[in-house]
Design a protein around this motif. Structure first.
Motif, PDB file in Angstrom:
ATOM      1  N   LYS A  14     -18.843  34.337  29.918  1.00 18.17           N
ATOM      2  CA  LYS A  14     -20.017  34.755  29.153  1.00 18.17           C
ATOM      3  C   LYS A  14     -21.108  35.283  30.069  1.00 18.17           C
ATOM      4  O   LYS A  14     -21.887  36.136  29.687  1.00 18.17           O
ATOM      5  N   ASN A  15     -21.181  34.758  31.266  1.00 12.19           N
ATOM      6  CA  ASN A  15     -22.202  35.188  32.211  1.00 12.19           C
ATOM      7  C   ASN A  15     -21.864  36.512  32.874  1.00 12.19           C
ATOM      8  O   ASN A  15     -22.640  37.022  33.661  1.00 12.19           O
ATOM      9  N   ASN A  16     -20.721  37.067  32.524  1.00 16.18           N
ATOM     10  CA  ASN A  16     -20.300  38.339  33.078  1.00 16.18           C
ATOM     11  C   ASN A  16     -21.200  39.428  32.515  1.00 16.18           C
ATOM     12  O   ASN A  16     -21.367  39.556  31.315  1.00 16.18           O
ATOM     13  N   ASP A  17     -21.774  40.243  33.392  1.00 19.88           N
ATOM     14  CA  ASP A  17     -22.669  41.321  32.965  1.00 19.88           C
ATOM     15  C   ASP A  17     -21.927  42.512  32.394  1.00 19.88           C
ATOM     16  O   ASP A  17     -22.535  43.426  31.859  1.00 19.88           O
ATOM     17  N   ASN A  18     -20.618  42.522  32.495  1.00 17.10           N
ATOM     18  CA  ASN A  18     -19.821  43.654  32.055  1.00 17.10           C
ATOM     19  C   ASN A  18     -19.832  43.743  30.531  1.00 17.10           C
ATOM     20  O   ASN A  18     -19.550  42.772  29.850  1.00 17.10           O
ATOM     21  N   GLU A  19     -20.153  44.916  30.008  1.00 16.20           N
ATOM     22  CA  GLU A  19     -20.166  45.078  28.553  1.00 16.20           C
ATOM     23  C   GLU A  19     -18.779  45.332  27.988  1.00 16.20           C
ATOM     24  O   GLU A  19     -18.586  45.303  26.783  1.00 16.20           O
ATOM     25  N   LEU A  20     -17.806  45.588  28.845  1.00 16.79           N
ATOM     26  CA  LEU A  20     -16.442  45.844  28.392  1.00 16.79           C
ATOM     27  C   LEU A  20     -15.639  44.549  28.350  1.00 16.79           C
ATOM     28  O   LEU A  20     -15.742  43.722  29.252  1.00 16.79           O
ATOM     29  N   THR A  21     -14.834  44.411  27.324  1.00 18.17           N
ATOM     30  CA  THR A  21     -13.927  43.278  27.248  1.00 18.17           C
ATOM     31  C   THR A  21     -12.730  43.543  28.160  1.00 18.17           C
ATOM     32  O   THR A  21     -12.512  44.677  28.606  1.00 18.17           O
ATOM     33  N   ALA A  22     -11.940  42.511  28.402  1.00 18.17           N
ATOM     34  CA  ALA A  22     -10.721  42.672  29.201  1.00 18.17           C
ATOM     35  C   ALA A  22      -9.795  43.695  28.550  1.00 18.17           C
ATOM     36  O   ALA A  22      -9.189  44.529  29.229  1.00 18.17           O
ATOM     37  N   SER A  23      -9.713  43.667  27.235  1.00 18.60           N
ATOM     38  CA  SER A  23      -8.866  44.613  26.516  1.00 18.60           C
ATOM     39  C   SER A  23      -9.360  46.047  26.705  1.00 18.60           C
ATOM     40  O   SER A  23      -8.564  46.970  26.925  1.00 18.60           O
ATOM     41  N   MET A  24     -10.656  46.243  26.639  1.00 15.15           N
ATOM     42  CA  MET A  24     -11.228  47.580  26.854  1.00 15.15           C
ATOM     43  C   MET A  24     -10.908  48.073  28.271  1.00 15.15           C
ATOM     44  O   MET A  24     -10.583  49.246  28.464  1.00 15.15           O
ATOM     45  N   GLU A  25     -11.017  47.177  29.224  1.00 10.41           N
ATOM     46  CA  GLU A  25     -10.683  47.548  30.599  1.00 10.41           C
ATOM     47  C   GLU A  25      -9.214  47.944  30.714  1.00 10.41           C
ATOM     48  O   GLU A  25      -8.882  48.905  31.403  1.00 10.41           O
ATOM     49  N   ASP A  26      -8.335  47.203  30.046  1.00 10.25           N
ATOM     50  CA  ASP A  26      -6.910  47.544  30.073  1.00 10.25           C
ATOM     51  C   ASP A  26      -6.673  48.947  29.519  1.00 10.25           C
ATOM     52  O   ASP A  26      -5.903  49.722  30.073  1.00 10.25           O
ATOM     53  N   TYR A  27      -7.333  49.255  28.433  1.00  4.78           N
ATOM     54  CA  TYR A  27      -7.202  50.591  27.849  1.00  4.78           C
ATOM     55  C   TYR A  27      -7.711  51.660  28.806  1.00  4.78           C
ATOM     56  O   TYR A  27      -7.051  52.683  29.019  1.00  4.78           O
ATOM     57  N   MET A  28      -8.879  51.432  29.386  1.00  6.43           N
ATOM     58  CA  MET A  28      -9.446  52.430  30.305  1.00  6.43           C
ATOM     59  C   MET A  28      -8.556  52.632  31.525  1.00  6.43           C
ATOM     60  O   MET A  28      -8.351  53.761  31.976  1.00  6.43           O
ATOM     61  N   GLU A  29      -8.031  51.541  32.048  1.00  2.00           N
ATOM     62  CA  GLU A  29      -7.138  51.631  33.204  1.00  2.00           C
ATOM     63  C   GLU A  29      -5.891  52.447  32.850  1.00  2.00           C
ATOM     64  O   GLU A  29      -5.472  53.319  33.604  1.00  2.00           O
ATOM     65  N   MET A  30      -5.318  52.175  31.695  1.00  2.00           N
ATOM     66  CA  MET A  30      -4.098  52.879  31.306  1.00  2.00           C
ATOM     67  C   MET A  30      -4.376  54.337  30.953  1.00  2.00           C
ATOM     68  O   MET A  30      -3.580  55.220  31.293  1.00  2.00           O
ATOM     69  N   ILE A  31      -5.488  54.610  30.302  1.00  2.58           N
ATOM     70  CA  ILE A  31      -5.842  56.003  30.012  1.00  2.58           C
ATOM     71  C   ILE A  31      -5.975  56.768  31.326  1.00  2.58           C
ATOM     72  O   ILE A  31      -5.489  57.890  31.451  1.00  2.58           O
ATOM     73  N   TYR A  32      -6.611  56.150  32.295  1.00  3.06           N
ATOM     74  CA  TYR A  32      -6.750  56.792  33.603  1.00  3.06           C
ATOM     75  C   TYR A  32      -5.376  57.042  34.227  1.00  3.06           C
ATOM     76  O   TYR A  32      -5.098  58.134  34.723  1.00  3.06           O
ATOM     77  N   ARG A  33      -4.515  56.033  34.206  1.00  2.00           N
ATOM     78  CA  ARG A  33      -3.174  56.181  34.780  1.00  2.00           C
ATOM     79  C   ARG A  33      -2.407  57.326  34.105  1.00  2.00           C
ATOM     80  O   ARG A  33      -1.804  58.153  34.775  1.00  2.00           O
ATOM     81  N   LEU A  34      -2.440  57.344  32.779  1.00  2.00           N
ATOM     82  CA  LEU A  34      -1.686  58.351  32.030  1.00  2.00           C
ATOM     83  C   LEU A  34      -2.286  59.743  32.168  1.00  2.00           C
ATOM     84  O   LEU A  34      -1.582  60.742  32.014  1.00  2.00           O
ATOM     85  N   SER A  35      -3.577  59.816  32.455  1.00  2.00           N
ATOM     86  CA  SER A  35      -4.264  61.104  32.558  1.00  2.00           C
ATOM     87  C   SER A  35      -4.242  61.693  33.969  1.00  2.00           C
ATOM     88  O   SER A  35      -4.666  62.831  34.158  1.00  2.00           O
ATOM     89  N   MET A  36      -3.769  60.935  34.927  1.00  2.00           N
ATOM     90  CA  MET A  36      -3.850  61.369  36.325  1.00  2.00           C
ATOM     91  C   MET A  36      -3.183  62.721  36.568  1.00  2.00           C
ATOM     92  O   MET A  36      -3.707  63.530  37.328  1.00  2.00           O
ATOM     93  N   HIS A  37      -2.060  62.978  35.949  1.00  2.00           N
ATOM     94  CA  HIS A  37      -1.314  64.206  36.235  1.00  2.00           C
ATOM     95  C   HIS A  37      -1.683  65.359  35.312  1.00  2.00           C
ATOM     96  O   HIS A  37      -1.852  66.486  35.759  1.00  2.00           O
ATOM     97  N   LYS A  38      -1.840  65.070  34.022  1.00  2.00           N
ATOM     98  CA  LYS A  38      -2.104  66.133  33.054  1.00  2.00           C
ATOM     99  C   LYS A  38      -3.588  66.315  32.751  1.00  2.00           C
ATOM    100  O   LYS A  38      -3.972  67.316  32.183  1.00  2.00           O
TER     101      LYS A  38
END
Length: 159
Positions: A14-38
């Motif tokens: 709860k004291n984490n200043d990050n506004e993103l949830t762990a799930s949101m981070e997972d999505y962002m990480e995967m979107i980045y991975r999938l977008s790297m080439h195209k």
């Protein structure tokens, strides 16, 4: 022992200043991975990569779009905005640092991804920087890394 110094895991999170949830981070990480080439990805590619249903992906992509991290056109492509790309790169670097650290510590390949995923949302950027420093040290001192590897093998074998 000073009981006021300790909290439950949930309280630390709860004291984490990050506004993103762990799930949101997972999505962002995967979107980045999938977008790297195209330079983009699609809902179905993201759903397959994360093993979730497309409607769930659509809802999350819309939320992330609302945070100005990406652009999504209905039935179209998902592209990262500048902030989303910066975040994606940071998340990939964090993931890779944790995975490399765990591998150096002797964590077996068959559980490496699972352990990395469990840890990555709980570490501060400062702690990740410490891991990166440790990894650099071990890479610059292969003799120490090899001695540690032998130590682990010696002490983990059944007596």
């Amino acid at each position: 022992m000073d009981s006021e110094s300790y909290y439950t895991f949930n309280e630390y999170m709860k004291n984490n200043d990050n506004e993103l949830t762990a799930s949101m981070e997972d999505y962002m990480e995967m979107i980045y991975r999938l977008s790297m080439h195209k330079g983009y990805t699609r809902i179905n590619e993201l759903a397959d990569a994360l093993n979730v249903h497309p409607p769930s992906v659509t809802r999350m992509v819309q939320r992330l779009g609302g945070l100005n991290l990406l652009k999504y056109e209905r039935y179209g492509i998902i592209t990262l905005k500048e902030d989303g790309e910066v975040l994606g790169r940071l998340l990939i670097n964090r993931h890779n640092a944790i995975e490399t650290f765990l591998k150096l510590m002797g964590v077996q390949d068959n559980i490496l991804l699972k352990e990395t995923e469990k840890i990555e949302h709980t570490l501060s950027p400062e702690t990740v920087q410490c891991l990166e420093s440790y990894i650099s040290f071990m890479n610059d001192n292969p003799d120490v890394a090899e001695r540690f590897k032998k130590y682990i093998q010696k002490n983990s074998s059944p007596s």
